[in-house]
Design a protein around this motif. Structure first.
Motif, short mmCIF file in Angstrom:
data_model
loop_
_atom_site.label_atom_id
_atom_site.label_comp_id
_atom_site.label_asym_id
_atom_site.label_seq_id
_atom_site.Cartn_x
_atom_site.Cartn_y
_atom_site.Cartn_z
N SER A 373 0.82 -1.20 0.00
CA SER A 373 0.00 0.00 0.00
C SER A 373 0.85 1.26 0.00
O SER A 373 0.49 2.26 -0.63
CB SER A 373 -0.94 0.01 1.21
N ALA A 374 1.97 1.22 0.70
CA ALA A 374 2.85 2.40 0.76
C ALA A 374 3.56 2.64 -0.56
O ALA A 374 3.84 3.80 -0.93
CB ALA A 374 3.87 2.23 1.89
N ALA A 375 3.88 1.58 -1.29
CA ALA A 375 4.60 1.73 -2.56
C ALA A 375 3.67 2.07 -3.72
O ALA A 375 4.11 2.68 -4.70
CB ALA A 375 5.37 0.45 -2.87
N MET A 376 2.41 1.69 -3.64
CA MET A 376 1.48 1.88 -4.76
C MET A 376 1.35 3.33 -5.23
O MET A 376 1.40 3.60 -6.44
CB MET A 376 0.11 1.31 -4.37
N PRO A 377 1.18 4.32 -4.32
CA PRO A 377 1.05 5.69 -4.82
C PRO A 377 2.26 6.15 -5.62
O PRO A 377 2.11 6.94 -6.57
CB PRO A 377 0.89 6.51 -3.54
N GLY A 378 3.45 5.69 -5.25
CA GLY A 378 4.65 6.11 -5.98
C GLY A 378 4.64 5.71 -7.43
O GLY A 378 5.10 6.45 -8.30
N VAL A 379 4.09 4.53 -7.74
CA VAL A 379 4.02 4.06 -9.12
C VAL A 379 3.06 4.91 -9.93
O VAL A 379 3.35 5.31 -11.06
CB VAL A 379 3.59 2.58 -9.16
N ILE A 380 1.91 5.22 -9.35
CA ILE A 380 0.87 5.97 -10.08
C ILE A 380 1.21 7.45 -10.17
O ILE A 380 1.11 8.06 -11.24
CB ILE A 380 -0.49 5.76 -9.41
N LEU A 381 1.64 8.05 -9.07
CA LEU A 381 1.86 9.49 -9.06
C LEU A 381 3.11 9.90 -9.82
O LEU A 381 3.28 11.08 -10.14
CB LEU A 381 1.93 9.99 -7.61
N ALA A 382 3.99 8.95 -10.12
CA ALA A 382 5.18 9.27 -10.91
C ALA A 382 4.82 9.75 -12.31
O ALA A 382 5.61 10.44 -12.96
CB ALA A 382 6.11 8.05 -11.00
N VAL A 383 3.63 9.40 -12.79
CA VAL A 383 3.21 9.81 -14.14
C VAL A 383 1.90 10.59 -14.09
O VAL A 383 1.18 10.65 -15.07
CB VAL A 383 3.07 8.58 -15.06
N THR A 384 1.61 11.18 -12.93
CA THR A 384 0.35 11.90 -12.76
C THR A 384 0.61 13.35 -12.41
O THR A 384 1.35 13.62 -11.45
CB THR A 384 -0.48 11.25 -11.63
N PRO A 385 0.02 14.31 -13.14
CA PRO A 385 0.15 15.72 -12.76
C PRO A 385 -0.37 15.95 -11.35
O PRO A 385 -1.30 15.28 -10.89
CB PRO A 385 -0.73 16.45 -13.80
N LYS A 386 0.21 16.90 -10.65
CA LYS A 386 -0.15 17.14 -9.26
C LYS A 386 -1.63 17.44 -9.10
O LYS A 386 -2.27 16.99 -8.15
CB LYS A 386 0.68 18.30 -8.72
N SER A 387 -2.21 18.17 -10.03
CA SER A 387 -3.61 18.55 -9.92
C SER A 387 -4.55 17.35 -10.05
O SER A 387 -5.72 17.42 -9.68
CB SER A 387 -3.98 19.58 -11.00
N GLU A 388 -4.03 16.22 -10.58
CA GLU A 388 -4.86 15.03 -10.80
C GLU A 388 -4.65 13.95 -9.76
O GLU A 388 -5.09 12.81 -9.92
CB GLU A 388 -4.56 14.45 -12.19
#
Length: 518
Positions: A373-388
């Motif tokens: 669970s702690a690692a999951m956001p890093g994978v997704i947010l690495a390619v996601t604009p901050k506003s999204e």
């Protein structure tokens, strides 16, 4: 944000995420008590949990979209007010239908987890936001383990209303904490809710969760269940078409198709099935009476204590992961965590004759789930604009909810298949079979995560000491965006989600500093 404000904000984010997760799962230890108190069947009482999961799954993408706009603070406060009102309905001496309505209102709060991540990413320094978002993700999982023993104890001492009264107290405290600490969203954002997409998605999720919870339907009316599966798939396809054609989609389906995001969601879906399957197996095994030839016959409260290692080691893993990820890529952490959960399955399959062995298996599961669970956001947010941030993580939460529901359903079906004619409880071997199925699910999760890691290794590695922000690359100078979605210092935040995609054509070409959303 000032340092003193940041100190107040982080505990508030954690507390709210913990409260909505714990309150959303209140139905789990109270199903039997609800059936007895309201004189309804266990199947009807099960809806006190299912309706909360359903409302949470439907509300999450809507709240995620609203959270990407300028009224995020108002959205958080209004949602918590709904949760408090629902909590009041569960406490008042009203008929069973009102209890379900209250549980549905409480479930809406489950959609706030993604908004807490968005607040952290917008208002905390880059080096701290990564760790805080990871812990929010973990807290949203272990919240159930925190509340389960206490709620079960209150139910035994004071009845169902007393147990639900705890939910009213903590949700009111969460509303107060949000009112005191939640900042306004950055200026220049806009968000519109795709009503048609929300309605179709709600119908599809209703069918999926209904099918996951109605095990008798699969056993007695397989053709009807299969037909409903087809209807659910058709609705999801219709929803995807609506989102692709909408100028203000509820979920950016094109972004979801990005290999990193799609792979992460696939890993979350399959991994969620496995994780919740083991959680279901252990808790059910612990409560099976000795007369079945196995099990420990634990009361609801004592069985809830088995979840303590899950929560404690899950939190420990959540604290360790941000430190480890400075040396190990997030997809590899996902793979390693999936292996740990698989180890929990193997331990349960091989050794469960002693209560200490169940505690050990639950602890291993908690550590694996916490790291995952702690690692999951890093994978997704690495390619996601901050506003999204809120929108992207809200979709991942929906995937997680469906995976958990299917994990619970698969566990029930496997144990039902292992129950002989005229027997009330399944054979002990049925638990071993279910554990082997779980090992297979975690193997698929591991392979998916390793595929993500191989793909990332072919690109420029981000500087993890700066959270999810990558080193500047050639596309950044042309678009104003880095891999983590953060703008250049001389570039303002995009005024709309589609302005943030103005780099789409250039971004289709992978560069050393950016792998764009398709």
């Amino acid at each position: 944000m000032a340092r003193s404000e940041a100190r107040l904000l982080v505990p508030a984010l954690m507390f709210i995420a913990l409260v909505v997760a714990a309150v959303g799962s209140l139905g789990t230890p109270l199903i039997t008590s609800v059936a007895t108190s309201f004189h309804v069947s266990l199947g009807s009482a099960q809806w006190t949990l299912t309706v909360a999961l359903l409302s949470g799954a439907v509300a999450t993408p809507v709240l995620g979209r609203l959270g990407a706009g300028p009224h995020r603070r108002a959205t958080i406060l209004a949602t918590l007010a709904v949760v408090v009102a629902g909590s009041a309905l569960t406490v008042l001496p009203l008929p069973f239908a009102w209890l379900l309505a209250g549980r549905a209102a409480q479930g809406v709060g489950l959609g706030l987890t993604a908004l807490m991540m968005g607040v952290a990413r917008d208002h905390l320094p880059e080096e701290r936001s990564a760790a805080v978002i990871a812990l929010i993700s973990v807290v949203s999982i272990i919240g159930a383990g925190v509340g389960y023993p206490l709620v079960a104890l209150l139910a035994e001492l004071g009845g169902v209303r007393a147990a639900y009264g705890l939910g009213l107290v903590v949700t009111a405290a969460a509303l107060l904490a949000a009112w005191r600490s939640m900042p306004e969203a950055p200026k220049g954002r806009s968000a519109h809710v795709d009503v048609a997409g929300a309605v179709v998605l709600a119908a599809a999720l209703l069918l999926v969760l209904f099918l996951a919870g109605e095990r008798n339907l699969w056993n007695r009316h397989l053709a009807v269940a299969a037909a409903l599966v087809v209807v659910a798939v058709v609705l999801l396809c219709v929803w995807a078409v609506i989102e692709l054609r909408s100028t203000t989609p509820l979920v950016d389906v094109r972004a979801v198709r990005h290999p990193a995001v799609a792979g992460a969601n696939l890993a979350m879906f399959v991994g969620g099935i496995g994780m919740y399957l083991l959680l279901t197996l252990i808790t059910r095994y612990a409560q099976t009476p000795h007369g079945a030839g196995y099990g420990f016959g634990l009361t609801t409260f004592v069985a809830g204590l088995v979840l303590i290692p899950f929560s404690v080691l899950g939190f420990v893993a959540g604290k360790l992961t941000p430190r480890v990820r400075t040396r190990i890529a997030d997809p590899l952490l996902l793979a390693g965590s999936a292996v740990v959960v698989g180890g929990g399955f193997a331990l349960f399959a091989a050794a469960r004759s002693d209560l200490a062995e169940l505690f050990a298996a639950m602890g291993v599961l908690g550590f694996g789930v916490g790291g995952f669970s702690a690692a999951m956001p890093g994978v997704i947010l690495a390619v996601t604009p901050k506003s999204e941030t809120s929108s992207a993580m809200s979709f991942n939460y929906v995937v997680r909810t469906v995976g958990y529901s299917l994990g619970s359903a698969i566990g029930g079906l496997l144990l039902a298949a292992g129950t002989g004619p005229g027997h009330l409880f399944p054979d002990d071997s049925a638990y071993t079979t279910a554990a082997l199925v779980g090992i297979g699910a975690m193997a698929i999760t591991t392979l998916t995560s390793l595929a993500l890691a191989r793909r990332r290794s072919s690109e420029t590695q981000p500087d993890r000491s700066l959270g999810w922000r990558a080193q500047p690359g050639p596309v950044e100078s042309m678009t104003g965006y880095r891999k983590g979605g953060g703008p250049n210092k001389n570039e303002k935040e995009p005024t709309s989600r589609y302005e943030s995609h103005r780099y789409d054509v250039i971004g289709r070409i992978e560069s050393r500093g950016w792998t764009s959303l398709p």
